[in-house]
Scaffold this motif. Structure first.
Motif, PDB file in Angstrom:
ATOM      1  N   UNK A 263       2.986   9.362  -2.286  1.00  0.00           N
ATOM      2  CA  UNK A 263       3.132   9.045  -0.857  1.00  0.00           C
ATOM      3  C   UNK A 263       1.895   8.309  -0.357  1.00  0.00           C
ATOM      4  N   UNK A 264       2.136   7.225   0.380  1.00  0.00           N
ATOM      5  CA  UNK A 264       1.058   6.467   1.016  1.00  0.00           C
ATOM      6  C   UNK A 264       1.370   6.472   2.512  1.00  0.00           C
ATOM      7  N   UNK A 265       0.537   7.178   3.286  1.00  0.00           N
ATOM      8  CA  UNK A 265       0.721   7.189   4.748  1.00  0.00           C
ATOM      9  C   UNK A 265      -0.374   6.302   5.347  1.00  0.00           C
ATOM     10  N   UNK A 266       0.034   5.243   6.056  1.00  0.00           N
ATOM     11  CA  UNK A 266      -0.952   4.316   6.625  1.00  0.00           C
ATOM     12  C   UNK A 266      -0.952   4.443   8.143  1.00  0.00           C
ATOM     13  N   UNK A 267      -2.068   4.930   8.680  1.00  0.00           N
ATOM     14  CA  UNK A 267      -2.199   5.092  10.131  1.00  0.00           C
ATOM     15  C   UNK A 267      -2.488   3.741  10.784  1.00  0.00           C
ATOM     16  N   UNK A 268      -1.989   3.553  12.012  1.00  0.00           N
ATOM     17  CA  UNK A 268      -2.204   2.291  12.739  1.00  0.00           C
ATOM     18  C   UNK A 268      -1.905   1.078  11.851  1.00  0.00           C
ATOM     19  N   UNK A 269      -0.737   1.110  11.241  1.00  0.00           N
ATOM     20  CA  UNK A 269      -0.378   0.072  10.264  1.00  0.00           C
ATOM     21  C   UNK A 269      -0.413  -1.331  10.873  1.00  0.00           C
ATOM     22  N   UNK A 270      -0.224  -1.403  12.212  1.00  0.00           N
ATOM     23  CA  UNK A 270      -0.204  -2.730  12.855  1.00  0.00           C
ATOM     24  C   UNK A 270      -1.559  -3.435  12.794  1.00  0.00           C
ATOM     25  N   UNK A 271      -2.615  -2.676  12.477  1.00  0.00           N
ATOM     26  CA  UNK A 271      -3.953  -3.288  12.427  1.00  0.00           C
ATOM     27  C   UNK A 271      -4.244  -3.983  11.099  1.00  0.00           C
ATOM     28  N   UNK A 272      -3.350  -3.812  10.123  1.00  0.00           N
ATOM     29  CA  UNK A 272      -3.548  -4.436   8.812  1.00  0.00           C
ATOM     30  C   UNK A 272      -2.660  -5.671   8.687  1.00  0.00           C
ATOM     31  N   UNK A 273      -3.085  -6.605   7.844  1.00  0.00           N
ATOM     32  CA  UNK A 273      -2.226  -7.751   7.518  1.00  0.00           C
ATOM     33  C   UNK A 273      -1.151  -7.297   6.545  1.00  0.00           C
ATOM     34  N   UNK A 274      -0.059  -8.055   6.468  1.00  0.00           N
ATOM     35  CA  UNK A 274       1.049  -7.677   5.580  1.00  0.00           C
ATOM     36  C   UNK A 274       0.624  -7.635   4.117  1.00  0.00           C
ATOM     37  N   UNK A 275      -0.182  -8.623   3.696  1.00  0.00           N
ATOM     38  CA  UNK A 275      -0.586  -8.663   2.279  1.00  0.00           C
ATOM     39  C   UNK A 275      -1.427  -7.433   1.940  1.00  0.00           C
ATOM     40  N   UNK A 276      -2.270  -7.038   2.904  1.00  0.00           N
ATOM     41  CA  UNK A 276      -3.119  -5.860   2.690  1.00  0.00           C
ATOM     42  C   UNK A 276      -2.261  -4.595   2.610  1.00  0.00           C
ATOM     43  N   UNK A 277      -1.272  -4.505   3.499  1.00  0.00           N
ATOM     44  CA  UNK A 277      -0.368  -3.346   3.473  1.00  0.00           C
ATOM     45  C   UNK A 277       0.392  -3.297   2.144  1.00  0.00           C
ATOM     46  N   UNK A 278       0.807  -4.470   1.675  1.00  0.00           N
ATOM     47  CA  UNK A 278       1.541  -4.533   0.408  1.00  0.00           C
ATOM     48  C   UNK A 278       0.653  -4.045  -0.744  1.00  0.00           C
ATOM     49  N   UNK A 279      -0.634  -4.417  -0.683  1.00  0.00           N
ATOM     50  CA  UNK A 279      -1.561  -3.955  -1.728  1.00  0.00           C
ATOM     51  C   UNK A 279      -1.767  -2.449  -1.669  1.00  0.00           C
ATOM     52  N   UNK A 280      -1.902  -1.937  -0.447  1.00  0.00           N
ATOM     53  CA  UNK A 280      -2.069  -0.489  -0.291  1.00  0.00           C
ATOM     54  C   UNK A 280      -0.838   0.238  -0.820  1.00  0.00           C
ATOM     55  N   UNK A 281       0.321  -0.296  -0.490  1.00  0.00           N
ATOM     56  CA  UNK A 281       1.576   0.323  -0.947  1.00  0.00           C
ATOM     57  C   UNK A 281       1.613   0.372  -2.478  1.00  0.00           C
ATOM     58  N   UNK A 282       0.993  -0.635  -3.113  1.00  0.00           N
ATOM     59  CA  UNK A 282       0.980  -0.697  -4.577  1.00  0.00           C
ATOM     60  C   UNK A 282       0.157   0.387  -5.245  1.00  0.00           C
ATOM     61  N   UNK A 283      -0.548   1.218  -4.443  1.00  0.00           N
ATOM     62  CA  UNK A 283      -1.285   2.353  -5.026  1.00  0.00           C
ATOM     63  C   UNK A 283      -0.328   3.469  -5.418  1.00  0.00           C
ATOM     64  N   UNK A 284       0.872   3.512  -4.827  1.00  0.00           N
ATOM     65  CA  UNK A 284       1.852   4.524  -5.245  1.00  0.00           C
ATOM     66  C   UNK A 284       2.944   3.821  -6.057  1.00  0.00           C
ATOM     67  N   UNK A 285       3.890   4.602  -6.567  1.00  0.00           N
ATOM     68  CA  UNK A 285       4.962   3.997  -7.354  1.00  0.00           C
ATOM     69  C   UNK A 285       4.499   3.580  -8.728  1.00  0.00           C
TER      70      UNK A 285
END
Length: 397
Positions: A263-285
């Motif tokens: 599980x990856x829970x990202x607080x205040x997700x709107x403050x990140x760029x999409x590419x950065x969020x995609x990279x963070x998401x890649x830490x799980x799975x």
């Protein structure tokens, strides 16, 4: 994101070593350099090839030993951070330079490492999917290969956007996963409370989760102000499942590899760029279990809903990066201004891919006819001026 970039680097390194050369791998952070080092040691030891690690934390005696083994050529492979570009580092015969997450380094830093050999081969790697037009501009002189498949057995990550009211739902999912033996990341945008932005600081969030929300679980804390020793201890504890939840600022986005985290829970997700969020998401799975990415939206961020929807709908990093560039502009996608990215007066990286391809083709033809550019004195003068401006005064040779 776990798609096998390191393996590609290893094959290239082995080819260089077999031909009698040395190879260097430079990564932007100590955590990432150490992770590469551990992987390389595991593989290269089987072939009886020594590998060393050189970072800011390397002890003086060890550092001297590495320097001398590099100069004699008995050390074939060196992994490290920008400690590799210090003047004391001299290779006997450097044949291959590998740079990971290369947009995190300045143009000069990359050039410095390449200058440690006589025209060494160069391999740049990044987990940041870069839109094709941006790749053509940034890496116009390189051949670009994209690994766009996931390793077999990987499941798509279920991505959901939530608001503050749905927080209990997120916490229920986290509890359920941990009870089943899995682990969780909680990522926040900033280290300290900034008065202007109401961002939860990692320290406070860690305290809240540990005392009020999940007192029954062990929770680790990782942020940029910690020393590299503290960071390593925290990451190792999480990797060994001594802590079930890791609260972190974006330090976690590159390189932390824990297949048991789901599980990856990202607080205040709107403050990140999409590419950065995609990279963070890649830490799980990264393991065999079903994984989840929960994008927690801050209050009053309705315009961000459209952006975050892109992540809910797609797992394709290149599509996401393209959308990110359309929404935020090319300079923002890489999160750094020192990427040497030109400011165009008229051209648009989003709209003008065909023109960019034509320009690149023309540049290659010019170089084939006359590498010195003496036949095109105006072009040569313009290029020299731009190069000096970009490289802070270095002369183009």
């Amino acid at each position: 994101l776990g798609a096998g970039k390191t393996v590609v680097a290893v094959v290239a390194m082995l080819a260089a070593i077999q031909a009698g050369y040395q190879a260097a791998l430079m990564a932007p952070t100590e955590v990432l350099a150490e992770q590469h080092y551990k992987k390389l040691v595991a593989w290269f030891n089987l072939l009886h090839l020594p590998v060393e690690l050189l970072t800011g934390s390397t002890k003086v005696a060890k550092r001297r030993e590495i320097h001398s083994q590099l100069e004699t050529g008995e050390l074939p492979v060196l992994v490290g951070t920008h400690a590799l570009i210090q003047e004391a580092v001299n290779f006997h015969k450097l044949g291959l330079v590998v740079i990971d997450e290369q947009h995190r380094f300045g143009v000069q830093q990359r050039a410095k490492l390449q200058q440690k050999g006589e025209s060494p081969h160069f391999l740049a790697m990044t987990a940041t999917p870069i839109p094709r037009t941006l790749a053509l501009t940034l890496h116009g002189d390189l051949d670009v290969s994209q690994i766009d498949e996931l390793p077999p057995g990987r499941q798509p990550i279920q991505t959901t956007t939530l608001t503050g009211r749905q927080r209990k739902k997120a916490y229920d999912l986290i509890r359920r996963e941990i009870v089943q033996g899995r682990q969780v990341y909680v990522v926040l945008p900033l280290v300290e409370e900034s008065e202007k932005l109401d961002v939860k600081s990692a320290v406070e969030e860690h305290q809240k989760l540990a005392e009020k929300v999940f007192p029954e679980f062990k929770i680790g804390l990782l942020h940029g102000r910690m020393t590299s020793v503290e960071k390593d201890q925290t990451i190792s504890a999480f990797r060994d499942n001594q802590t079930q939840i890791l609260v972190s600022t974006t330090v976690v986005e590159v390189g932390v590899d824990v297949p048991n985290a789901t599980v990856m829970l990202i607080e205040n997700a709107e403050r990140f760029g999409l590419s950065q969020l995609h990279q963070l998401r890649g830490r799980v799975g990264r393991g065999v279990h079903r994984s989840y990415c929960l994008l927690m939206r801050g209050a009053g961020s309705t315009d961000a809903t459209e952006r975050l929807k892109v992540l809910e709908q797609s797992q394709d990093g290149f599509f996401i990066a393209e959308m990110d560039m359309r929404l935020r502009g090319p300079g923002q996608v890489l999160g750094t201004k020192q990427s040497g990215l030109p400011d165009f007066a008229l051209a648009s990286l989003v709209e003008d891919q065909e023109v960019l391809e034509l320009a690149r083709g023309a540049a290659f033809r010019v170089m084939e006819k006359d590498e010195s550019l003496n036949s095109w004195p105006l072009l040569r003068r313009e290029l020299e001026w731009r190069y000096q401006k970009m490289m802070g005064g270095s002369i183009l040779n």
